[in-house]
Motif scaffolding. Structure first.
Motif, mmCIF file in Angstrom:
data_model
loop_
_atom_site.group_PDB
_atom_site.id
_atom_site.type_symbol
_atom_site.label_atom_id
_atom_site.label_comp_id
_atom_site.label_asym_id
_atom_site.label_seq_id
_atom_site.Cartn_x
_atom_site.Cartn_y
_atom_site.Cartn_z
ATOM 1 N N UNK A 160 9.935 -20.585 9.344
ATOM 2 C CA UNK A 160 9.675 -20.306 10.760
ATOM 3 C C UNK A 160 10.906 -20.550 11.615
ATOM 4 N N UNK A 161 11.676 -21.559 11.274
ATOM 5 C CA UNK A 161 12.901 -21.837 12.025
ATOM 6 C C UNK A 161 13.912 -20.719 11.821
ATOM 7 N N UNK A 162 14.063 -20.266 10.580
ATOM 8 C CA UNK A 162 14.995 -19.162 10.308
ATOM 9 C C UNK A 162 14.582 -17.899 11.055
ATOM 10 N N UNK A 163 13.282 -17.661 11.159
ATOM 11 C CA UNK A 163 12.802 -16.480 11.868
ATOM 12 C C UNK A 163 13.088 -16.552 13.369
ATOM 13 N N UNK A 164 13.235 -17.776 13.894
ATOM 14 C CA UNK A 164 13.509 -17.927 15.325
ATOM 15 C C UNK A 164 14.974 -17.694 15.664
ATOM 16 N N UNK A 165 15.843 -17.656 14.653
ATOM 17 C CA UNK A 165 17.266 -17.425 14.901
ATOM 18 C C UNK A 165 17.510 -15.954 15.224
ATOM 19 N N UNK A 166 18.466 -15.649 16.094
ATOM 20 C CA UNK A 166 18.729 -14.247 16.456
ATOM 21 C C UNK A 166 19.273 -13.449 15.270
ATOM 22 N N UNK A 167 18.821 -12.208 15.149
ATOM 23 C CA UNK A 167 19.284 -11.343 14.056
ATOM 24 C C UNK A 167 20.759 -10.992 14.179
ATOM 25 N N UNK A 191 23.800 -23.631 11.640
ATOM 26 C CA UNK A 191 23.138 -23.605 12.948
ATOM 27 C C UNK A 191 21.703 -24.126 12.863
ATOM 28 N N UNK A 192 21.304 -24.579 11.675
ATOM 29 C CA UNK A 192 19.932 -25.072 11.480
ATOM 30 C C UNK A 192 19.899 -26.570 11.208
ATOM 31 N N UNK A 193 20.914 -27.291 11.643
ATOM 32 C CA UNK A 193 20.995 -28.726 11.355
ATOM 33 C C UNK A 193 19.787 -29.517 11.856
ATOM 34 N N UNK A 194 19.237 -29.235 13.057
ATOM 35 C CA UNK A 194 18.054 -30.015 13.483
ATOM 36 C C UNK A 194 16.886 -29.901 12.510
ATOM 37 N N UNK A 195 16.582 -28.684 12.078
ATOM 38 C CA UNK A 195 15.476 -28.505 11.143
ATOM 39 C C UNK A 195 15.812 -29.093 9.777
ATOM 40 N N UNK A 196 17.034 -28.909 9.305
ATOM 41 C CA UNK A 196 17.409 -29.436 7.995
ATOM 42 C C UNK A 196 17.352 -30.959 7.988
ATOM 43 N N UNK A 197 17.784 -31.597 9.075
ATOM 44 C CA UNK A 197 17.721 -33.056 9.156
ATOM 45 C C UNK A 197 16.270 -33.536 9.140
ATOM 46 N N UNK A 198 15.404 -32.805 9.816
ATOM 47 C CA UNK A 198 13.988 -33.175 9.841
ATOM 48 C C UNK A 198 13.361 -33.084 8.455
#
Length: 299
Positions: A160-167, A191-198
């Motif tokens: 879901x986080x990856x889907x929220x990133x701009x294409x 650019x996904x460090x917040x989700x990866x840290x979680x």
């Protein structure tokens, strides 16, 4: 023009902070009580007189828990499987979540349905035991890591986080000739460090707190993780209290046995197993809140 705060605004602010302080104390005071019990003598603990300050302070319980090299060896095993397992898990989970987040990926829906099915149903304990025995993983360190390598719930959060990133991020990399692996590891993951840290924190807590896997598949003493070691200590203390069994006390002497109860040993075990997570969590807290908010809702 600065707006003046009314008396009602100040009162609401004070009440808000009081409520938050009360909730904070509700979560903190039980842990303080555990710490006090772990440092108290057995008689006050049995009598229920220990509150937030140790009574008749003693280090007998921690001497029992930390005796010899067994504790430190179990601690090293837990640290290794937590660090290495979390690293492997976050890589594998990200590599699975990335293609499923691309709408043009062929076979995306059947694979998503398969993961949803696996999240709801599993083979069970006996098939897993037979599988690890056939693979020759019994009584090995990898068997402590393999069962937790991928969590379907965590995979969907990352998807879901990856889907929220701009294409446009991926499109720009494709124009420059980037491959799928290059896009994932050099564009998407940084650019996904917040989700990866979680998710890494989720995996780390899961690896650190797991004792049942070791209970099922580990028989060697030098391969036991910390949680299984503490679990066995608590059982030994309960036997000493209920049956007077002194056969599993190791190098501990009779004076130390007299000052031990299941409650004090349990308190010390919880403190020792919780402190490492409490030390790591503040460094990941800023990523934790952001990752949960963004990854839980498809943007």
């Amino acid at each position: 023009m600065v707006e003046r705060k009314t008396t009602a605004t100040y009162v609401c602010g004070v009440l808000k902070y009081l409520v938050l302080i009360c909730f904070a104390l509700m979560t903190l005071l039980p842990f303080i009580n555990l710490v006090a019990k772990s440092f108290s003598d057995d008689a006050p603990v049995i009598a229920g007189r220990v509150g937030f300050i140790p009574i008749d302070p003693t280090l007998a319980t921690y001497s029992y828990v930390l005796k010899g090299n067994t504790f430190f060896n179990a601690f090293k095993v837990s640290v290794f499987i937590t660090l290495f397992g979390s690293l492997c898990s976050i890589i594998i989970t990200s590599m699975q979540a990335y293609p499923l987040s691309r709408t043009h990926f062929r076979g995306r829906k059947p694979i998503l349905y398969m993961w949803v099915f696996l999240m709801l149903f599993s083979g069970g304990m006996v098939p897993n035991y037979m599988l690890y025995r056939i693979l020759g993983m019994m009584d090995t360190i990898p068997v402590l890591i393999f069962p937790h390598l991928l969590s379907v719930y965590n995979m969907f959060l990352i998807k879901n986080y990856f889907e929220s990133l701009p294409d446009s991020l991926e499109e720009a990399a494709r124009i420059d000739g980037a491959t799928n692996m290059t896009v994932l590891f050099k564009i998407i993951l940084p650019v996904s460090l917040p989700m990866l840290a979680t998710i890494t924190l989720f995996y780390a807590v899961s690896y650190w707190n797991d004792y049942f896997t070791a209970r099922m598949y580990i028989s060697s003493v030098n391969k036991r993780p910390l949680q299984l070691y503490l679990y066995d200590l608590i059982n030994n203390a309960m036997q000493l209290q209920n049956q007077g069994d002194q056969g599993n006390t190791g190098s501990i002497n009779e004076d130390e046995i007299a000052n031990l109860t299941a409650e004090t040993v349990r308190s010390a075990a919880i403190v020792l197993s919780t402190v490492p997570i409490l030390v790591v969590y503040p460094f990941l807290q800023k990523y934790f809140v952001t990752g949960m908010v963004v990854g839980s809702v498809k943007g």
